[in-house]
Enzyme design. Sequence first.
Site: not given
Ligand code: FPP
Length: 257
Positions: A34, A82
């Site tokens: 996160d 998501n």
């Molecule tokens: C949450 O941060 C993160 C995600 C929903 C995406 C996670 C995906 C990756 C790191 C890529 C993985 C890649 C592979 C190929 C497995 P957020 O966007 O919710 O952050 P925030 O809470 O600060 O808005």
Amino acid sequence: MSRALATTTANASQPVPAGLDPARLPAHVAVIMDGNGRWAKQRNLPRVMGHREGVEALKRTLRLCSDWGIGALTAYAFSTENWSRPGEEVSFLMTLFERVLARELQALEQEQVRIRFLGDLEPLPEGLQRLIADATARTAANTGIHFNVCTNYGGRAELVRAARRLAERCAAGELDPAAIDEQSFSAELLTAGERDPDLLIRTSGERRISNFLLWQLAYAEIHITDVLWPDFDEAALLGALRDYQSRQRRFGGVDPC
Ligand code: FPP
């Protein structure tokens, strides 16, 4: 790091850092990655740049876990919820998954990583589904770390799917309802065959499980860190592992005298 200050476990290819007991490492680490969006916002970058940097953090974490002999890493890459994000962000994430998978598959194969994608994969773009099928097949016999990428994954949906599959087998006369127990139930989960996570790491300070591995996390130790996922590095992983090793795991019992 000096080798003299570190110890190697049976499965480790690199010494486990000093200060960690190699005999008490978690066998399975789960991670809620996160804080990508906040990481980008702090730098006046578009949110998607945080996801791109998040991939680097995931690669780092996988390599470290593999090097230190941790048997499995399960990462929450995309939840069933998501899809409600802006369309552009969802498309970016799908393309990112495709690119990363295509780019990294050879290295995963060489490093003996066994990759699996857990979730409802049918709604994913067809190109991504093909890459997932190929990566899963090509790494299925690998003997190294199990790398599970939860994609279009939801814990409640997984439980409902398991219940439905058991009900279908009962209705077909293949299974006696009285024979359903925790073992037969967990055998219907997407994680079948994987031991339950010992440690859950959640970054960016949020204190929620967010529909992740609801059954499997029953006895996991939970480590919450304020570090945003793209900044998650060796020091942060060491912090989580030290925190884990400081816990007394009782599994509902009492401390031995
Ligand atoms: C949450 O941060 C993160 C995600 C929903 C995406 C996670 C995906 C990756 C790191 C890529 C993985 C890649 C592979 C190929 C497995 P957020 O966007 O919710 O952050 P925030 O809470 O600060 O808005």
